[in-house]
Design a protein around this motif. Structure first.
Motif, mmCIF file in Angstrom:
data_model
loop_
_atom_site.group_PDB
_atom_site.id
_atom_site.type_symbol
_atom_site.label_atom_id
_atom_site.label_comp_id
_atom_site.label_asym_id
_atom_site.label_seq_id
_atom_site.Cartn_x
_atom_site.Cartn_y
_atom_site.Cartn_z
ATOM 1 N N VAL A 179 50.076 39.878 26.841
ATOM 2 C CA VAL A 179 50.243 41.329 26.952
ATOM 3 C C VAL A 179 49.548 41.982 25.760
ATOM 4 O O VAL A 179 49.623 41.491 24.628
ATOM 5 C CB VAL A 179 51.743 41.712 27.002
ATOM 6 N N LEU A 180 48.845 43.057 26.011
ATOM 7 C CA LEU A 180 48.085 43.757 24.976
ATOM 8 C C LEU A 180 49.032 44.576 24.102
ATOM 9 O O LEU A 180 49.728 45.464 24.591
ATOM 10 C CB LEU A 180 47.036 44.661 25.630
ATOM 11 N N LEU A 186 41.832 46.639 19.536
ATOM 12 C CA LEU A 186 40.956 45.905 20.451
ATOM 13 C C LEU A 186 39.749 46.747 20.833
ATOM 14 O O LEU A 186 38.616 46.251 20.885
ATOM 15 C CB LEU A 186 41.733 45.511 21.716
ATOM 16 N N GLN A 187 39.963 48.034 21.073
ATOM 17 C CA GLN A 187 38.893 48.919 21.522
ATOM 18 C C GLN A 187 37.772 49.009 20.489
ATOM 19 O O GLN A 187 36.605 49.209 20.827
ATOM 20 C CB GLN A 187 39.462 50.308 21.818
ATOM 21 N N SER A 193 33.592 47.761 28.825
ATOM 22 C CA SER A 193 33.897 46.990 30.038
ATOM 23 C C SER A 193 34.906 45.883 29.746
ATOM 24 O O SER A 193 35.818 45.631 30.539
ATOM 25 C CB SER A 193 32.614 46.390 30.610
ATOM 26 N N VAL A 194 34.737 45.211 28.605
ATOM 27 C CA VAL A 194 35.682 44.157 28.231
ATOM 28 C C VAL A 194 37.060 44.763 27.983
ATOM 29 O O VAL A 194 38.083 44.197 28.387
ATOM 30 C CB VAL A 194 35.194 43.404 26.968
ATOM 31 N N TYR A 195 37.075 45.911 27.341
ATOM 32 C CA TYR A 195 38.343 46.581 27.057
ATOM 33 C C TYR A 195 39.080 46.926 28.360
ATOM 34 O O TYR A 195 40.293 46.723 28.474
ATOM 35 C CB TYR A 195 38.106 47.852 26.247
ATOM 36 N N LYS A 196 38.335 47.420 29.353
ATOM 37 C CA LYS A 196 38.950 47.777 30.634
ATOM 38 C C LYS A 196 39.530 46.540 31.319
ATOM 39 O O LYS A 196 40.605 46.595 31.925
ATOM 40 C CB LYS A 196 37.927 48.454 31.542
#
Length: 403
Positions: A179-180, A186-187, A193-196
């Motif tokens: 879970v983030l 992270l952003q 795209s990786v973040y999404k």
């Protein structure tokens, strides 16, 4: 690179060896001190099926998606009896095979992967030092569709462990869910795209194994790619409950109430005690409300999703799934985000109250169940029209007619 070795205790290692040497027919039951259980079914000394562990339903769903993708799990029309047999997961495969919906080759791959996962989990969760085992001939699969060499399975398990531990993952269970926890951090480190992708998938709903299956990859590279973020605290691995299957035959609902056909609020009780359910039913129905009782924890989510009650009384201690797990699952669904969930328990402990709040419970009610306590909670969380209010409306209507 060195890696932690798994050490089998002699009693469990000898049990596996003995079952092979005796060409054993029956089940080998292994229980850990923390309550986990694994069952390995033998036919002529070979393992033909295995079940148990932390997430039997999640595992079954994953394997169905991987090896039988043409089967719509939610349209299987499973009965309650289908899930009550000791080896329900294999039983369903037999049903599908008899219907000619899956082939023997698919079952063989399904069985091999299931046995491999369970041996790995057994090794990691107990390290073969804190578990007991016994043999039982009560359940025998008479017509197994796959035979697996126990010795070969053990070797594959050791190989899997070596790969897992050399990747730096020895202390992480693949049944945990990422879970983030620090999205802003992270952003700053990854592309948009990786973040999404992180936001969509790393949400605490999917275990590491679930994610690997969704991404059509092995669980090792998927977990290894998350490891830097886990070590930095950006991602956390958490325990998640199992995901029971839907059944078509549901618990009989209480009727015999004029409120059943009305628009009165619907109250549900999830409790494996018939006595508690009956007492609550009498209290709730006598006050002009509708009521349903669910005594099987496995059926709780499907029935609640179908009927969408306005308030839920949820027992804390039940077989298979406890109140915490069911409440956690409910709060992840938008339809139940604001539904009052009242935990029922016989233990008025501070720790239970705190944990109930953590999983999203609205309130906490101790047993024994009494009318004044129940209706106090109902009035607090529902804009209900209880019996005296309904009576007042009828009296007002009667006065108008007389006038």
């Amino acid at each position: 690179m060195t890696h932690p070795e798994l050490r089998m205790s002699n009693n469990i290692l000898n049990e596996f060896k003995t079952c092979t040497q005796l060409q054993y027919n029956g089940s080998l039951n292994i229980k850990s001190t923390n309550g986990h259980q694994w069952i390995f079914f033998y036919r002529l000394g070979r393992i033909v099926w295995a079940t148990g562990g932390s997430h039997p339903f999640r595992r079954w769903r994953r394997n169905m998606a991987q090896y039988c993708p043409h089967i719509d799990i939610d349209k299987l029309n499973l009965r309650k009896e289908d899930l009550e047999v000791k080896y329900w997961d294999y039983h369903i495969l037999e049903i599908l095979h008899k219907r000619q919906e899956i082939q023997r080759e698919q079952i063989h791959a399904f069985v091999e992967n299931t046995i491999g996962e369970l041996l790995f989990d057994l090794a990691q969760q107990t390290n073969f030092v804190s578990a007991s085992c016994d043999r039982s001939q009560e359940v025998i699969l008479e017509t197994p569709m796959s035979f697996t060499s126990a010795n070969e399975s053990m070797k594959q398990m050791q190989d899997s462990w070596k790969i897992w531990s050399e990747a730096g993952l020895a202390h992480f269970s693949p049944d945990l869910a990422p879970v983030l926890r620090k999205p802003e951090q992270l952003q700053q480190q990854v592309s948009e795209s990786v973040y999404k992708n992180f936001v969509n998938l790393i949400n605490g709903k999917y275990t590491l194994r679930d994610l690997a299956a969704k991404m059509k990859q092995s669980v090792v590279p998927v977990t290894r790619s998350l490891l830097p973020y886990i070590l930095k605290g950006i991602v956390e691995l958490v325990e998640v409950p199992d995901l029971p299957l839907l059944v078509t035959q549901v618990q009989t609902k209480s009727v015999a109430s004029p409120a059943r056909a009305s628009n009165a609020p619907l109250v549900a009780c999830v409790d494996d005690s018939p006595q508690i359910c009956n007492i609550l039913e009498e209290i709730i129905v006598s006050h002009g409300l509708r009521f349903i009782k669910i005594q099987d924890a496995i059926q709780a989510l499907p029935i609640l999703i179908q009927d969408k009650p306005d308030l839920i009384f949820l027992d804390l201690i039940m077989p298979v799934a406890n109140g915490y797990e069911i409440c956690t699952q409910l709060r992840r669904m938008s339809a139940f985000a604001n539904t009052p969930v009242i935990i029922l328990t016989g233990n008025d402990g501070l720790l239970d109250r705190v944990r109930a709040k953590v999983v999203g419970a609205t309130d906490f009610m101790t047993k024994p169940v009494a009318s004044d306590k129940v209706m106090s909670v109902v009035r607090k969380y529902l804009p209900v029209q209880v019996k005296h209010q309904l009576k007042r409306k009828r009296d007002q209507s009667h006065l108008k007619v007389c006038h």
